[in-house]
Design a protein around this motif. Structure first.
Motif, PDB file in Angstrom:
ATOM      1  N   ARG A 315      10.689  -0.148  -5.873  1.00  0.00           N
ATOM      2  CA  ARG A 315       9.570  -0.715  -6.638  1.00  0.00           C
ATOM      3  C   ARG A 315       8.864   0.358  -7.460  1.00  0.00           C
ATOM      4  O   ARG A 315       8.442   0.116  -8.587  1.00  0.00           O
ATOM      5  CB  ARG A 315       8.594  -1.404  -5.674  1.00  0.00           C
ATOM      6  N   VAL A 350       3.015 -14.843  -3.384  1.00  0.00           N
ATOM      7  CA  VAL A 350       2.367 -13.897  -2.458  1.00  0.00           C
ATOM      8  C   VAL A 350       1.677 -14.621  -1.299  1.00  0.00           C
ATOM      9  O   VAL A 350       1.057 -13.972  -0.452  1.00  0.00           O
ATOM     10  CB  VAL A 350       1.346 -13.013  -3.212  1.00  0.00           C
ATOM     11  N   ALA A 353       2.527 -13.373   2.286  1.00  0.00           N
ATOM     12  CA  ALA A 353       1.882 -12.115   2.661  1.00  0.00           C
ATOM     13  C   ALA A 353       0.423 -12.353   3.036  1.00  0.00           C
ATOM     14  O   ALA A 353      -0.101 -11.744   3.986  1.00  0.00           O
ATOM     15  CB  ALA A 353       1.987 -11.112   1.520  1.00  0.00           C
ATOM     16  N   ARG A 383       1.410 -10.561 -10.829  1.00  0.00           N
ATOM     17  CA  ARG A 383       1.985 -10.302  -9.509  1.00  0.00           C
ATOM     18  C   ARG A 383       1.415  -9.013  -8.917  1.00  0.00           C
ATOM     19  O   ARG A 383       1.048  -8.957  -7.740  1.00  0.00           O
ATOM     20  CB  ARG A 383       3.507 -10.202  -9.623  1.00  0.00           C
ATOM     21  N   ASN A 384       1.342  -7.958  -9.712  1.00  0.00           N
ATOM     22  CA  ASN A 384       0.785  -6.698  -9.217  1.00  0.00           C
ATOM     23  C   ASN A 384      -0.681  -6.850  -8.845  1.00  0.00           C
ATOM     24  O   ASN A 384      -1.152  -6.273  -7.858  1.00  0.00           O
ATOM     25  CB  ASN A 384       0.942  -5.597 -10.272  1.00  0.00           C
ATOM     26  N   ASP A 387      -0.739  -8.723  -5.530  1.00  0.00           N
ATOM     27  CA  ASP A 387      -0.213  -7.874  -4.457  1.00  0.00           C
ATOM     28  C   ASP A 387      -1.257  -6.849  -4.017  1.00  0.00           C
ATOM     29  O   ASP A 387      -1.458  -6.617  -2.811  1.00  0.00           O
ATOM     30  CB  ASP A 387       1.051  -7.161  -4.926  1.00  0.00           C
ATOM     31  N   ASN A 388      -1.907  -6.230  -4.983  1.00  0.00           N
ATOM     32  CA  ASN A 388      -2.941  -5.239  -4.655  1.00  0.00           C
ATOM     33  C   ASN A 388      -4.087  -5.887  -3.891  1.00  0.00           C
ATOM     34  O   ASN A 388      -4.617  -5.317  -2.921  1.00  0.00           O
ATOM     35  CB  ASN A 388      -3.466  -4.577  -5.930  1.00  0.00           C
ATOM     36  N   LYS A 391      -2.937  -6.646  -0.395  1.00  0.00           N
ATOM     37  CA  LYS A 391      -2.610  -5.437   0.352  1.00  0.00           C
ATOM     38  C   LYS A 391      -3.858  -4.715   0.847  1.00  0.00           C
ATOM     39  O   LYS A 391      -3.887  -4.201   1.979  1.00  0.00           O
ATOM     40  CB  LYS A 391      -1.782  -4.501  -0.533  1.00  0.00           C
ATOM     41  N   ALA A 501       7.012  -4.355  -8.183  1.00  0.00           N
ATOM     42  CA  ALA A 501       6.224  -4.959  -7.118  1.00  0.00           C
ATOM     43  C   ALA A 501       4.833  -5.223  -7.581  1.00  0.00           C
ATOM     44  O   ALA A 501       4.316  -4.532  -8.428  1.00  0.00           O
ATOM     45  CB  ALA A 501       6.202  -4.039  -5.914  1.00  0.00           C
TER      46      ALA A 501
END
Length: 501
Positions: A315, A350, A353, A383-384, A387-388, A391, A501
């Motif tokens: 990634r 996502v 997750a 998406r990023n 994801d952040n 996360k 990613a």
């Protein structure tokens, strides 16, 4: 096949074999300057020639006109009214500028002549000379008597009825105009040589003055290396506007190069560090697994760990590749993108997750909010962003809002209840490989997520806003321009960009 050397001045000639700017300037301007000065000198000499000859012919024309005025209006050739007693008609000495007059009948018989003709040392023939037509260019028709040169003019005398009464012939000593013209020509020639040399010297000096800053730029360009980028061109206060503009542009170019080299060095160092750390960890796990025999389950656990680590590396490399392509390729074809549908799709991706961490992930989108852009890039940015948010959020949730601004631009906002960032961290959060202190302790990452989002938004002429409070969460807003009428309504994948990613 025989290779012939390049001709000097040809496009493929080596720089040292090309003619210099000064030489080219002298070879091109020099002949033109010399020719122009030569033409001016010729015009000046021609003007002097015309003036001298016109003055000489005017003197004879005046006498002819006086004779015609005295004889005009008569039917017989009566010459009694003419001023025969004037000094230049009676005397033949040079100080009175004598004019010699003869009058002939139509058949060429001499009727009368001025008294100064008898004073000449030689006998003047009583013969009428031919009548010459007057031209545009004044010329002197001459004859020689006793070693002295005379020029003359013969014109008819007419009666009041238009008939011809006779001819008047006026002569005068040829003035010393030839020596005057030759002297004037020699002076013009000397002046021409002097001015030509002076102007050529001035051209050479001007070329040197123009080339001086170019030599300075050349010296700076030769001295600049990747290790020494501090050198700049010195622009003197007396420099011309064009020279100063060139110097400033070259210095600005060096500033940009220095900035890019510094960024490249930082990027290389960060990339090496970010890749070295997981690779070292991978090597450690492999060495540990090889030290002694393990159970199959233990090997499978090690392989799963390696898979996760390698997935992170992949990634990171894809993110770097995407950033590199964006920096290199620039503009791309755009189409209409349904930002509402895109946000919903990425939220679904996502959602596992978020469920795994017990986070609430919600999307509140207006119906069909459209933006102009590249669908694959915008999908990566969203998406990023999600994801952040997932996360770096321990508890609470992530909310995505899609709508439009007051001026019709598309807006996507992602709000989380994560670790948050300080103002100082927000200022540098979009730099490549940057990771906040708390975020670095909470989860592993490449530090490329926000930098990739920012780069994609910039390519879409949009705006990225960060608002964050430590311990409370972060709100990231993406503003994209409203689509224009020229953007196609379909959403083709015009440019293939690696997944990140």
């Amino acid at each position: 096949m025989t290779a012939f050397p390049s001709r000097p001045g040809s496009p493929d000639a080596p720089p040292d074999e090309r003619p210099s700017f000064r030489r080219r300037l002298l070879m091109r301007i020099g002949p033109a300057v010399v020719l122009a000065l030569g033409v001016l000198a010729a015009i000046a000499w021609g003007g002097a020639y015309l003036t001298v000859h016109q003055s000489a012919t005017d003197a004879l024309a005046t006498e002819v006109n006086e004779m015609r005025a005295d004889v005009g209006g008569q039917d017989t050739l009566d010459l009694s009214r003419y001023a025969w007693d004037e000094a230049h008609h009676r005397l033949a000495v040079d100080r009175v500028d004598p004019i010699f007059v003869q009058v002939f009948t139509p058949d060429g018989r001499l009727v009368r002549r001025s008294a100064n003709i008898d004073s000449l040392p030689v006998r003047v023939p009583a013969r009428r000379r031919p009548v010459h037509a007057e031209g545009i260019w004044p010329s002197l028709h001459t004859f020689t008597l006793g070693g002295r040169s005379f020029y003359y003019r013969t014109r008819p005398l007419r009666a009041s009825s238009g008939g011809r009464l006779g001819f008047v012939q006026v002569a005068r000593l040829v003035p010393e105009h030839r020596s005057l013209l030759w002297g004037f020509g020699a002076a013009l020639g000397g002046l021409w040589l002097l001015l030509s040399g002076g102007l050529m010297g001035l051209v050479a000096w001007a070329a040197g003055r123009v080339l001086r800053p170019l030599r300075s730029i050349t010296e700076v360009a030769r001295s600049v290396t990747s290790a020494e980028l501090e050198e700049r061109v010195d622009i003197p206060p007396t420099a011309d506007r064009e020279t100063a503009t060139l110097g400033r542009a070259f210095n600005a170019l060096l500033d940009r190069i220095e900035e890019h080299v510094a960024a490249l060095r930082g990027f290389t160092a960060n990339a090496a560090h970010e890749l070295q750390t997981p690779l070292t960890a991978l090597q450690g796990h492999v060495e540990l697994a090889l030290r002694r025999e393990r159970t199959p389950e233990s090997y499978r656990e090690t392989l799963r760990l390696l898979d996760r680590k390698l997935g992170g590396l992949v990634r990171t490399l894809r993110a770097l590749l995407t950033l590199t392509r964006l920096d290199r390729e620039g503009a791309f074809e755009r189409s209409l993108v349904d930002l509402s549908a895109l946000a919903a799709d990425e939220a679904d991706a996502v959602q596992p997750a978020a469920d795994k961490k017990g986070l609430a992930l919600t999307v509140d989108a207006d119906a069909s909010v459209r933006a102009s852009g590249q669908p694959a890039l915008l999908r990566k940015a969203v998406r990023n962003l999600l994801d952040n948010a997932v996360k770096y959020t321990r508890e609470g949730g992530v909310r995505v809002d899609v709508g439009t601004t007051a001026d019709g631009q598309a807006r996507l906002t992602c709000t989380d209840t994560g670790v948050g960032m300080s103002d100082e961290e927000c200022a540098t959060a979009t730099e490549r490989f940057y990771r906040g202190t708390e975020a670095g302790r909470m989860a592993q990452g490449s530090g490329l997520g926000l930098s990739l989002i920012r780069r994609i938004v910039e390519e879409h002429d949009g705006e990225l806003r960060l608002d964050s409070t430590p311990g409370e969460g972060t709100r990231v807003t993406i503003i994209l321009p409203a689509p224009s009428s020229s953007v196609p309504s379909l959403e083709p994948e015009h440019k293939q960009v690696p997944d990140v990613a």
